[in-house]
Enzyme design. Structure first.
Site, mmCIF file in Angstrom:
data_model
loop_
_atom_site.group_PDB
_atom_site.id
_atom_site.type_symbol
_atom_site.label_atom_id
_atom_site.label_comp_id
_atom_site.label_asym_id
_atom_site.label_seq_id
_atom_site.Cartn_x
_atom_site.Cartn_y
_atom_site.Cartn_z
ATOM 1 N N ASN A 69 0.835 -1.193 0.000
ATOM 2 C CA ASN A 69 0.000 0.000 0.000
ATOM 3 C C ASN A 69 0.865 1.236 0.000
ATOM 4 O O ASN A 69 1.959 1.254 0.548
ATOM 5 C CB ASN A 69 -0.955 0.013 1.210
ATOM 6 C CG ASN A 69 -0.352 0.698 2.416
ATOM 7 O OD1 ASN A 69 -0.299 1.928 2.482
ATOM 8 N ND2 ASN A 69 0.157 -0.078 3.355
ATOM 9 N N GLY A 72 -0.079 7.063 1.650
ATOM 10 C CA GLY A 72 0.571 8.359 1.837
ATOM 11 C C GLY A 72 -0.051 9.186 2.943
ATOM 12 O O GLY A 72 -0.093 10.420 2.848
ATOM 13 N N ASN A 127 4.268 7.570 15.056
ATOM 14 C CA ASN A 127 4.635 6.876 13.821
ATOM 15 C C ASN A 127 5.948 7.462 13.312
ATOM 16 O O ASN A 127 5.992 8.587 12.830
ATOM 17 C CB ASN A 127 3.502 7.085 12.807
ATOM 18 C CG ASN A 127 3.742 6.382 11.495
ATOM 19 O OD1 ASN A 127 4.809 5.822 11.262
ATOM 20 N ND2 ASN A 127 2.748 6.400 10.635
ATOM 21 N N CYS A 130 6.457 5.429 8.676
ATOM 22 C CA CYS A 130 5.658 5.322 7.451
ATOM 23 C C CYS A 130 6.582 5.331 6.243
ATOM 24 O O CYS A 130 7.342 6.277 6.035
ATOM 25 C CB CYS A 130 4.646 6.455 7.316
ATOM 26 S SG CYS A 130 3.672 6.262 5.810
ATOM 27 N N LYS A 165 6.128 3.498 17.299
ATOM 28 C CA LYS A 165 5.986 2.443 16.287
ATOM 29 C C LYS A 165 7.200 2.422 15.385
ATOM 30 O O LYS A 165 7.515 3.403 14.716
ATOM 31 C CB LYS A 165 4.713 2.657 15.465
ATOM 32 C CG LYS A 165 4.435 1.528 14.481
ATOM 33 C CD LYS A 165 3.016 1.600 13.965
ATOM 34 C CE LYS A 165 2.687 0.456 13.028
ATOM 35 N NZ LYS A 165 1.268 0.489 12.620
ATOM 36 N N ASN A 192 5.929 -1.752 11.473
ATOM 37 C CA ASN A 192 5.216 -1.120 10.374
ATOM 38 C C ASN A 192 5.506 -1.959 9.120
ATOM 39 O O ASN A 192 6.102 -3.021 9.205
ATOM 40 C CB ASN A 192 5.678 0.337 10.219
ATOM 41 C CG ASN A 192 4.603 1.218 9.592
ATOM 42 O OD1 ASN A 192 3.936 0.802 8.648
ATOM 43 N ND2 ASN A 192 4.441 2.421 10.106
ATOM 44 N N THR A 193 5.103 -1.469 7.960
ATOM 45 C CA THR A 193 5.238 -2.283 6.740
ATOM 46 C C THR A 193 6.669 -2.293 6.208
ATOM 47 O O THR A 193 7.462 -1.397 6.486
ATOM 48 C CB THR A 193 4.315 -1.730 5.648
ATOM 49 O OG1 THR A 193 4.603 -0.340 5.484
ATOM 50 C CG2 THR A 193 2.858 -1.913 6.016
ATOM 51 N N THR A 266 -4.129 -5.788 8.224
ATOM 52 C CA THR A 266 -4.633 -6.273 6.938
ATOM 53 C C THR A 266 -5.805 -7.254 7.084
ATOM 54 O O THR A 266 -6.724 -7.246 6.263
ATOM 55 C CB THR A 266 -3.465 -6.927 6.176
ATOM 56 O OG1 THR A 266 -2.438 -5.945 6.036
ATOM 57 C CG2 THR A 266 -3.879 -7.419 4.814
#
Lengths: 305, 265
Positions: A69, A72, A127, A130, A165, A192-193, A266
């Site tokens: 993903n 943004g 965060n 990201c 995170k 995170n991703t 997810t």
């Protein structure tokens, strides 16, 4: 009767299953399916000081057992969130944790000062991870000094429970974890991703509008689990584990790897009842295996080696 | 209130090259569904590939029989798996989801413009529109005559329709937007509905705006959650101040007004 309650940095949760930021909107989307008090805690979508329009589409690319993903951090900005989204969550019966993101340190500090006096906010998740924004975001999370300095500044601006995170896109996640713990993080959530990409071979170009995106879903579970295992043994503060948790069994793996709580991301997109299903499954596992307190399972796998 | 239910496939019929119609028994969804809404399907009960659900516009609804139908083309892994599923099987359906079309009561003459599989959401709309007193006209286009969808259903609905094919094997030779230009020259319409690929919609919107014609389009975008939580299915729209505003196709759409949609190339 099994006791699923956990305490994360003073946030009292009825069970260890939280929503992962960015995968649960501001709660109302899933309140249509079940009562939010069934969740351990609600972590809202990453919020910034000013509204953000987000990245150009396509923002989603499905990959084997995963999703890339690149949203943004599209969000309406902190003022709007406080005015329009938070009131509906009061009385939801679950602790509300606001995930904050920024380009600059002062943006984080401004948001923290706005949120600090709000009673309806039980905790902050910072965060610094990201992968889909050009400035800040992950840049704060990949250098332990920068991460430490940011956490130090935020810590001095709030007495609220502070969760940081982390990004998995680092050489040694333990170093970043130690740095943020030293500077006052009350808990650490990871991961995170993972930064990834997909290419459309017919159009000969990246699938995502942003070219790269963050990978989530079952594909990343073993990687995330390893990091939770490493970090939870490195720091004293509680760890919130996440990364591809789809079932109660997945959640139990994270808990046994050392996570005090887990977050589900997810999975919500596939099964909107994922969180209550996972809570139920953890309880059933405990009954079947004669555990009465979840803490008996936290880090259980450390002792197995 | 969104619903998640297992529904049995009653019929699964091939309608054209790689194009299928699937009918589900789902009394709840059939009662609630409105034209323009979609259902979010889990194509495989177990396993993580494909991981995500698949959104499909509602093609037809039979409230008396408790039936909900979709029309789809095999384009990737999810639809490839779906095409193998036999009647009698159960599929998990979420829905009905999304913002429906507005059934404009004031409009006396409405025109529907479908490109390829864009016919799917318009068919359900046509069935509702013909119940009123409006004059309803449909133009539909496809690459080839074989790929023209729903002529049998259109015939039954009694609506006036014409077709365009790019290979010229049926009707007007060329794109459906070519046929649209002709139609707009000939007739006066008060409202336009359209669904199809982006380049086609861009042309439709530009033709309509030249004439000041009002209407709505249904947009398609890769989707994850289907309920407005993930912000994955963003489509560019014109905000209140003419600014770029990404809206959620799943929740704020898939139907948008002609004034809202924005094409940034």
């Amino acid at each position: 009767m099994v006791d699923l309650r956990v305490d994360i940095a003073g946030i009292n949760m009825n069970n260890p299953v939280m929503s992962a930021s960015g995968c649960f909107g501001y709660g109302k989307e899933y309140a249509a399916f079940y009562k939010l008090k069934e969740m351990g805690a609600l972590v809202v979508k990453g919020t910034t000081l000013e509204p953000r329009e987000g990245n150009s589409p396509p923002r989603i690319a499905e990959t084997p057992a995963g999703i890339l993903n690149a949203v943004g951090l599209q969000n309406p900005g902190i003022d709007y969130v406080i005015r329009e989204e938070l009131p509906a969550l009061q009385g939801a019966g679950t602790p509300v944790i606001i995930n904050i993101a920024g380009n600059l340190e002062e943006e984080y500090i401004k948001m923290v000062r706005i949120l600090d006096p709000l009673e309806e906010v039980q905790g902050l998740e910072v965060n610094i991870s990201c992968p889909n924004v050009k400035l800040g975001g992950m840049a704060f999370g990949t250098d332990q000094k920068v991460a430490g300095n940011l956490v130090k500044a935020i810590r001095s601006a709030t007495s609220k429970p502070l969760i940081v995170k982390l990004s998995p896109n680092v050489t040694d996640i333990k170093e970043v974890a130690r740095a943020v713990e030293e500077e006052g993080a009350d808990a650490i959530s990871l991961v995170n991703t993972f930064l990834g990409m997909a290419i459309d071979i017919h159009r000969k170009k990246p699938v995502l509008g942003n070219l790269m995106g963050g990978l989530s879903g079952p594909a990343i579970k073993p990687l995330a689990l390893r990091m939770v295992w490493q970090v939870s043994q490195e720091v004293k503060v509680p760890v919130i584990g996440m990364g591809g948790i789809m079932t109660a069994e997945d959640a139990l793996e994270f808990i046994m790897a050392g996570a005090r709580a887990v977050a589900v991301g997810t999975a919500n997109f596939v099964n909107p009842y994922s969180i209550p299903d996972i809570v139920k499954g953890i309880g059933e596992f405990m009954v079947e295996n004669n555990y009465d307190n979840l803490l008996q399972l936290t880090g259980a796998a450390w002792r197995g080696v | 209130m969104s619903m998640l239910k297992k529904a049995q496939i009653i019929e699964h019929e091939k309608k054209g090259p790689g194009i299928y119609r699937m009918d589900f028994f789902s009394p709840e969804i059939s009662q609630k569904a409105l034209p323009g809404q979609f259902i979010h399907l889990k194509v495989r009960e177990e396993g993580y590939h494909p991981l995500l659900r698949r959104p499909f516009s509602i093609y037809d609804v039979d409230k008396d029989r408790g039936q909900v139908s979709i029309l789809y083309r095999v384009v990737g892994l999810g639809t490839h798996i779906m095409a193998q599923i036999l009647p009698g099987a159960l599929m998990e359906i979420m829905g009905p989801l999304g913002r429906p079309f507005t059934l404009s009561k004031e409009a006396e003459r409405v025109l529907l413009v479908a490109g390829g599989m864009g016919f799917a959401p318009l068919h359900f709309l046509i069935k509702e529109l013909v119940k009123g007193n409006q004059v309803v006209e449909v133009i539909t286009g496809a690459r080839t005559g074989e790929e023209l969808m729903g002529e049998d259903d259109l015939g039954r609905s009694g609506v006036k329709y014409s077709v365009a094919t790019q290979d010229g094997s049926r009707g007007f030779q060329g794109r459906v937007t070519g046929l649209l230009e002709k139609k707009l020259d000939e007739g006066n319409y008060d409202f336009l509905y359209s669904c199809g690929p982006y380049p086609m919609l861009e042309k439709v919107v530009s033709l309509a705006s030249t004439l000041g014609l009002k209407g709505e389009v249904s947009l398609e975008e890769v989707m994850a959650c289907g309920v407005g939580a993930c912000l994955g299915c963003a489509a560019p729209t014109r905000g209140d101040k003419g600014n770029l505003d990404y809206k959620k196709v799943c929740q704020e759409g898939p139907v948008f007004s002609l004034e809202e949609v924005f094409f940034d190339g």
